[in-house]
Design a protein around this motif. Sequence first.
Motif, PDB file in Angstrom:
ATOM      1  N   GLU A  49       0.807  -1.219   0.000  1.00 44.18           N
ATOM      2  CA  GLU A  49       0.000   0.000   0.000  1.00 44.18           C
ATOM      3  C   GLU A  49       0.836   1.263   0.000  1.00 44.18           C
ATOM      4  O   GLU A  49       1.922   1.320   0.573  1.00 44.18           O
ATOM      5  N   ASN A  50       0.324   2.277  -0.692  1.00 42.94           N
ATOM      6  CA  ASN A  50       0.924   3.610  -0.704  1.00 42.94           C
ATOM      7  C   ASN A  50       2.342   3.653  -1.262  1.00 42.94           C
ATOM      8  O   ASN A  50       3.114   4.558  -0.933  1.00 42.94           O
ATOM      9  N   THR A  51       2.680   2.691  -2.108  1.00 40.31           N
ATOM     10  CA  THR A  51       3.999   2.685  -2.734  1.00 40.31           C
ATOM     11  C   THR A  51       3.858   2.944  -4.228  1.00 40.31           C
ATOM     12  O   THR A  51       2.775   2.867  -4.803  1.00 40.31           O
ATOM     13  N   LEU A  52       4.994   3.219  -4.863  1.00 38.63           N
ATOM     14  CA  LEU A  52       4.981   3.412  -6.312  1.00 38.63           C
ATOM     15  C   LEU A  52       4.577   2.125  -7.021  1.00 38.63           C
ATOM     16  O   LEU A  52       3.933   2.172  -8.081  1.00 38.63           O
ATOM     17  N   ALA A  53       4.920   0.997  -6.435  1.00 32.65           N
ATOM     18  CA  ALA A  53       4.503  -0.285  -7.012  1.00 32.65           C
ATOM     19  C   ALA A  53       2.988  -0.414  -7.017  1.00 32.65           C
ATOM     20  O   ALA A  53       2.400  -0.981  -7.953  1.00 32.65           O
ATOM     21  N   ALA A  54       2.330   0.115  -5.986  1.00 29.56           N
ATOM     22  CA  ALA A  54       0.870   0.063  -5.930  1.00 29.56           C
ATOM     23  C   ALA A  54       0.250   0.973  -6.981  1.00 29.56           C
ATOM     24  O   ALA A  54      -0.780   0.641  -7.582  1.00 29.56           O
ATOM     25  N   VAL A  55       0.867   2.133  -7.213  1.00 29.19           N
ATOM     26  CA  VAL A  55       0.395   3.013  -8.286  1.00 29.19           C
ATOM     27  C   VAL A  55       0.529   2.309  -9.635  1.00 29.19           C
ATOM     28  O   VAL A  55      -0.391   2.325 -10.464  1.00 29.19           O
ATOM     29  N   ASP A  56       1.677   1.679  -9.845  1.00 33.77           N
ATOM     30  CA  ASP A  56       1.903   0.960 -11.103  1.00 33.77           C
ATOM     31  C   ASP A  56       0.879  -0.149 -11.296  1.00 33.77           C
ATOM     32  O   ASP A  56       0.398  -0.380 -12.413  1.00 33.77           O
ATOM     33  N   ARG A  57       0.555  -0.846 -10.225  1.00 37.29           N
ATOM     34  CA  ARG A  57      -0.410  -1.932 -10.328  1.00 37.29           C
ATOM     35  C   ARG A  57      -1.790  -1.401 -10.691  1.00 37.29           C
ATOM     36  O   ARG A  57      -2.486  -1.978 -11.536  1.00 37.29           O
ATOM     37  N   ALA A  58      -2.183  -0.287 -10.066  1.00 35.81           N
ATOM     38  CA  ALA A  58      -3.469   0.306 -10.403  1.00 35.81           C
ATOM     39  C   ALA A  58      -3.503   0.714 -11.874  1.00 35.81           C
ATOM     40  O   ALA A  58      -4.507   0.506 -12.566  1.00 35.81           O
ATOM     41  N   ALA A  59      -2.412   1.278 -12.354  1.00 32.96           N
ATOM     42  CA  ALA A  59      -2.350   1.666 -13.762  1.00 32.96           C
ATOM     43  C   ALA A  59      -2.439   0.457 -14.675  1.00 32.96           C
ATOM     44  O   ALA A  59      -3.122   0.486 -15.710  1.00 32.96           O
ATOM     45  N   ALA A  60      -1.763  -0.626 -14.306  1.00 31.33           N
ATOM     46  CA  ALA A  60      -1.803  -1.842 -15.117  1.00 31.33           C
ATOM     47  C   ALA A  60      -3.211  -2.414 -15.190  1.00 31.33           C
ATOM     48  O   ALA A  60      -3.592  -3.039 -16.190  1.00 31.33           O
ATOM     49  N   LEU A  61      -3.992  -2.203 -14.138  1.00 26.55           N
ATOM     50  CA  LEU A  61      -5.377  -2.670 -14.114  1.00 26.55           C
ATOM     51  C   LEU A  61      -6.315  -1.726 -14.866  1.00 26.55           C
ATOM     52  O   LEU A  61      -7.504  -2.033 -15.028  1.00 26.55           O
ATOM     53  N   GLY A  62      -5.791  -0.580 -15.298  1.00 21.61           N
ATOM     54  CA  GLY A  62      -6.622   0.389 -16.000  1.00 21.61           C
ATOM     55  C   GLY A  62      -7.461   1.259 -15.087  1.00 21.61           C
ATOM     56  O   GLY A  62      -8.484   1.803 -15.507  1.00 21.61           O
ATOM     57  N   ILE A  63      -7.035   1.411 -13.832  1.00 23.45           N
ATOM     58  CA  ILE A  63      -7.787   2.206 -12.858  1.00 23.45           C
ATOM     59  C   ILE A  63      -7.316   3.651 -12.912  1.00 23.45           C
ATOM     60  O   ILE A  63      -6.128   3.944 -12.755  1.00 23.45           O
ATOM     61  N   GLU A  64      -8.250   4.568 -13.118  1.00 23.24           N
ATOM     62  CA  GLU A  64      -7.920   5.969 -13.337  1.00 23.24           C
ATOM     63  C   GLU A  64      -7.600   6.715 -12.044  1.00 23.24           C
ATOM     64  O   GLU A  64      -6.697   7.551 -11.997  1.00 23.24           O
ATOM     65  N   TRP A  65      -8.360   6.446 -10.981  1.00 27.31           N
ATOM     66  CA  TRP A  65      -8.207   7.185  -9.726  1.00 27.31           C
ATOM     67  C   TRP A  65      -7.388   6.382  -8.718  1.00 27.31           C
ATOM     68  O   TRP A  65      -7.623   5.179  -8.539  1.00 27.31           O
ATOM     69  N   VAL A  66      -6.456   7.048  -8.050  1.00 25.08           N
ATOM     70  CA  VAL A  66      -5.621   6.450  -7.010  1.00 25.08           C
ATOM     71  C   VAL A  66      -5.778   7.270  -5.728  1.00 25.08           C
ATOM     72  O   VAL A  66      -5.765   8.503  -5.763  1.00 25.08           O
ATOM     73  N   GLU A  67      -5.932   6.585  -4.604  1.00 22.79           N
ATOM     74  CA  GLU A  67      -6.013   7.244  -3.301  1.00 22.79           C
ATOM     75  C   GLU A  67      -4.724   7.034  -2.534  1.00 22.79           C
ATOM     76  O   GLU A  67      -4.073   5.986  -2.680  1.00 22.79           O
ATOM     77  N   ASN A  68      -4.318   8.034  -1.731  1.00 20.03           N
ATOM     78  CA  ASN A  68      -3.129   7.857  -0.894  1.00 20.03           C
ATOM     79  C   ASN A  68      -3.286   8.607   0.416  1.00 20.03           C
ATOM     80  O   ASN A  68      -4.277   9.300   0.644  1.00 20.03           O
ATOM     81  N   ASP A  69      -2.305   8.435   1.310  1.00 18.04           N
ATOM     82  CA  ASP A  69      -2.299   9.069   2.632  1.00 18.04           C
ATOM     83  C   ASP A  69      -0.999   9.836   2.807  1.00 18.04           C
ATOM     84  O   ASP A  69       0.080   9.312   2.495  1.00 18.04           O
TER      85      ASP A  69
END
Length: 289
Positions: A49-69
């Motif tokens: 969670e909350n890592t660049l790897a998690a952002v990359d994974r969301a992008a790979a899934l085609g998810i437009e919105w990302v939440e973070n803390d």
Amino acid sequence: MHARSVTASITALLGAAALLFPMSPAGAADTSGTPVVVAHRGGSGYAPENTLAAVDRAAALGIEWVENDVQRTKDGTLVVVHDDDLRRTTDAEEVFPGRSPWKVKDFTAAEIARLDAGSWFSPSFRGTRVPTLEQFVRRVERHGQKLLLEIKNPELYPGIERDTLKVLANEGWLDRQHVGDRLVVQSFSAASVRTVHELKPAVRTGLLGKPPVGDLPGYAAFADQINPSYASLTSGYVAAVQSFRGPHGSPLEVLTWTVNDAAAARRVAGYGVDGIISNVPDVVRDAVG
């Protein structure tokens, strides 16, 4: 299922609100009325969670919105981490054994940069680091994604709202394009949300939690979204929120969290929510179409 009845007080309030604030389609949902799907702490069901790897994974899934803390280090750097201490998602106890209770605010950015923020999740993510806010938004920008940014524990970090907006400005995230439809800043603290709105009125904001319906007119002065837990949600409450207009003239939106199974996703979509926040955003996306 939609609730068939609402309490008399809510009904009266909705009737009055409808006269003052005519309804229009919610801004977060797409043109078909399908709620947007937000990757909670990135693709946190599939990466730390909350890592660049998690952002990359969301992008790979085609998810437009990302939440973070977002929280702040001892020397004033904003870092992306959920808990106010580092134990659960890093090896801080091993690297700094004498630094109990391992609070984020007691460590410098350089010290936090040494920590492994991936091994707790899977050995394949060993060496993953806690990103700074600058690093995080640059990765989101690289993927052309949108950001739902939560200011975490603002009571621990006086002035963090101004610091956050400064980083966003420096990274080009406060221009018309980003504040128009690519950025929302949220918090559980109404005071923090109000501060963000006062400092930068163009930025859309969200209040986390489920305030009483009677308090919604006050929150609508500075919050564009009311974002409650899905377990507490009803169709009546969603309708009550959406009957008010926020500071930018659009109906208040409802983004609900954290929905991680298809049945719950379909249920809250039936309530008319504008967005669904999930650790497994692909599961939710497939469930709601």
